[in-house]
Motif scaffolding. Sequence first.
Motif, PDB file in Angstrom:
ATOM      1  N   MET A  36      31.826  13.093  13.358  1.00 36.23           N
ATOM      2  CA  MET A  36      32.231  12.675  12.028  1.00 36.23           C
ATOM      3  C   MET A  36      33.587  13.279  11.713  1.00 36.23           C
ATOM      4  SD  MET A  36      28.777  13.018   9.771  1.00 36.23           S
ATOM      5  CE  MET A  36      28.923  14.803   9.679  1.00 36.23           C
ATOM      6  N   ALA A  37      34.575  12.446  11.478  1.00 31.93           N
ATOM      7  CA  ALA A  37      35.915  12.927  11.199  1.00 31.93           C
ATOM      8  C   ALA A  37      36.206  12.851   9.713  1.00 31.93           C
ATOM      9  CB  ALA A  37      36.942  12.079  11.962  1.00 31.93           C
ATOM     10  N   PRO A  38      36.749  13.918   9.087  1.00 29.27           N
ATOM     11  CA  PRO A  38      37.067  13.879   7.665  1.00 29.27           C
ATOM     12  C   PRO A  38      38.115  12.822   7.368  1.00 29.27           C
ATOM     13  CG  PRO A  38      37.084  16.127   8.496  1.00 29.27           C
ATOM     14  CD  PRO A  38      37.025  15.226   9.679  1.00 29.27           C
ATOM     15  N   SER A  39      38.095  12.315   6.137  1.00 33.64           N
ATOM     16  CA  SER A  39      39.054  11.322   5.706  1.00 33.64           C
ATOM     17  C   SER A  39      39.481  11.627   4.286  1.00 33.64           C
ATOM     18  CB  SER A  39      38.434   9.918   5.777  1.00 33.64           C
ATOM     19  OG  SER A  39      39.227   8.973   5.095  1.00 33.64           O
ATOM     20  N   SER A  40      40.671  11.221   3.913  1.00 31.71           N
ATOM     21  CA  SER A  40      41.146  11.430   2.552  1.00 31.71           C
ATOM     22  C   SER A  40      40.925  10.207   1.683  1.00 31.71           C
ATOM     23  CB  SER A  40      42.645  11.772   2.576  1.00 31.71           C
ATOM     24  OG  SER A  40      43.363  10.712   3.193  1.00 31.71           O
ATOM     25  N   GLU A  57      36.033  13.322  -1.069  1.00 33.20           N
ATOM     26  CA  GLU A  57      36.374  13.190   0.342  1.00 33.20           C
ATOM     27  C   GLU A  57      35.243  12.478   1.064  1.00 33.20           C
ATOM     28  OE1 GLU A  57      36.499  16.508   3.461  1.00 33.20           O
ATOM     29  OE2 GLU A  57      38.583  16.315   2.803  1.00 33.20           O
ATOM     30  N   THR A 102      33.451  11.378   4.727  1.00 31.70           N
ATOM     31  CA  THR A 102      33.281  11.505   6.163  1.00 31.70           C
ATOM     32  C   THR A 102      32.576  10.249   6.645  1.00 31.70           C
ATOM     33  OG1 THR A 102      33.133  13.903   6.097  1.00 31.70           O
ATOM     34  CG2 THR A 102      32.164  12.829   7.993  1.00 31.70           C
ATOM     35  N   TYR A 103      33.111   9.627   7.686  1.00 37.37           N
ATOM     36  CA  TYR A 103      32.523   8.386   8.177  1.00 37.37           C
ATOM     37  C   TYR A 103      31.595   8.676   9.354  1.00 37.37           C
ATOM     38  CZ  TYR A 103      35.758   5.832   5.238  1.00 37.37           C
ATOM     39  OH  TYR A 103      36.440   5.329   4.153  1.00 37.37           O
ATOM     40  N   THR A 120      23.635  10.628  13.247  1.00 35.44           N
ATOM     41  CA  THR A 120      23.893  11.958  12.705  1.00 35.44           C
ATOM     42  C   THR A 120      22.652  12.447  11.965  1.00 35.44           C
ATOM     43  OG1 THR A 120      26.243  11.477  12.423  1.00 35.44           O
ATOM     44  CG2 THR A 120      25.348  13.326  11.157  1.00 35.44           C
ATOM     45  N   ARG A 167      30.659  16.162  -0.477  1.00 36.69           N
ATOM     46  CA  ARG A 167      31.403  15.080   0.142  1.00 36.69           C
ATOM     47  C   ARG A 167      30.466  13.905   0.377  1.00 36.69           C
ATOM     48  NH1 ARG A 167      33.983  16.437   5.604  1.00 36.69           N
ATOM     49  NH2 ARG A 167      34.714  18.233   4.412  1.00 36.69           N
ATOM     50  N   VAL A 207      29.132  11.107   2.980  1.00 39.10           N
ATOM     51  CA  VAL A 207      28.999  10.666   4.369  1.00 39.10           C
ATOM     52  C   VAL A 207      28.740   9.163   4.305  1.00 39.10           C
ATOM     53  CG1 VAL A 207      27.770  10.941   6.544  1.00 39.10           C
ATOM     54  CG2 VAL A 207      28.004  12.890   4.991  1.00 39.10           C
TER      55      VAL A 207
END
Length: 406
Positions: free
Chosen positions: A1-5, A21, A23-24, A50, A198, A200
Motif C-alpha cells: 500500500m503506497a501513500p497518496s496525497s 490522506e 492509501t490505495y 491486505t 487515513r 484505505v
Amino acid sequence: MAPSSSTLSTPGTLGTLGTLEITYAEGPVVVGAGLAGLLAATALSPFPVTVISPAPLGVDTSTGWAQGGIAAAVGPDDDPALHAEDTLRAGAGLCDPEVVRSVTDAGPEAISWLLALGARLDRGPDGALALGLEGAHCRRRVLHAAGDGSGAELLRVAVAAARRTPSVTVVEGVRAVRVLTDAHGVAGVLAEGAGPRRVVATRSVILATGGLGGLYAHTTNPLASRGQGLALAVRAGAVVRDVELVQFHPTALDVGLDPMPLVSEAVRGEGATLVTASGAPAVTDPLAARDVVAHALWAARQAGHATCLDARATLGPRFGDHFPAIESACRAAGLDPSVDLLPVRPAAHYAMGGVLVDAAGRTTVPGLWAVGECASTGLHGANRLASNSLLEATVCSRRLAATLRD
C-alpha cells in the motif's frame, strides 16, 4: 500500500470526511485477523489482499481461546447428514437447512485442507484422527489439538499460512473505525493507528472481526470482542440478523476473573458431571444442547445452589493429560481438578446473529463481505452446536475467497 496525497470528495459517507490522506489497497481489505480473516486472505492467493489488525497477529482473538475443537463427520460411523441433523436440532428451528447441509457436507474436505496447511490435530495410537464427543452430537466427531488447544493450533496455522503467502500484506496496530461508501457501494476503510487517521481505498472489504461477548459482565471472550464488525456494517447500511441470539456457555470457571476461563464441553464429553455444591445432580443430561444445560445451571443458581463440574471420578489424575490448558487455569485459581469440584456458571460465549450474508459471504452492501462470528450465515440458528464455529470459519472463508477470485 503506497501513500497518496489525493483527497476524497465523492457522494455518500466519503463526502463527509473532508480531506484525508488516502492509501490505495491493491485488492480486498480484511478487517480482523482471527481464523476466518486469515484463512480468507490466504485462500485469495494469488490475488493481493491486505489484512488490518488492531493487535499483533495471534493476540486478542477468540480463535486462540477455542478449546473444544472443530466438528466434522470424518469418523467411520459418521456421515455429514448426521452432523446436519444434530446442527438443526440444536438450532431450535432457526437454522437455514440448506446452509447447514452445505457446511456439514464440506466438513471432511475442510479438515483435509487444514491438515495440508500444517495443522497438528490429535491422533490415536493407530495414527487415525482422534474424535471427541461434545453436547448434542450423536457421534464422536470433534477433532482436537493438544487436548484443549485446538483454537490456538488452528490460529498458529492460519498466521503461518498468511505470513508465508506473498500476496497477503498484514498491517498490525491499525483499527478500522468506519467502512466508507459512495454511490457504488464500498469505497474504503477509515483506519487509525499510531499516526493520523487515513483512508484505505478499496472496493472490497471483508469483515472478520469476531463476536461481541466482551460487552457482557460474565464472558469467556477476549474483552476486545465488542461487536466492532456489527457496528461497522450497520453504519455502512448493511442488514443484520438475530443479534439478540447470544449463546451462554454453561461451564465458565467461576473464580472471579474477567474474562472467565472456559472449561470445555469436551470435559463433559469425557464423563465429567454437573452437580451442586452438595453433590446433587444439577442437570438431567450434562451433554444436552448448550442452551438447555445453561438454563438448568442458571435455574439452580437462582434457587440458591452453587454449581460445579465434577471430574474427580471420571478423569481424576488423568485430567491434565486430556486438558492441560484447563488444568493450568484451575491450578492458577488454587483448584486441582483431580480432587476438587470446579465452580462453574454460564457466561456469554458466542454470537449466533450478525451481519446478514449469503452463501458466499456477501452482505446487502455492494463490496462488503463478512465471515466468521460477525456474520450470520444461517448455520447456527438459535443455539450453536458445539465446535461448529471453527468449521464455519474454515468452510466459509474458502467460499468467500473463491467467489471474490471469480
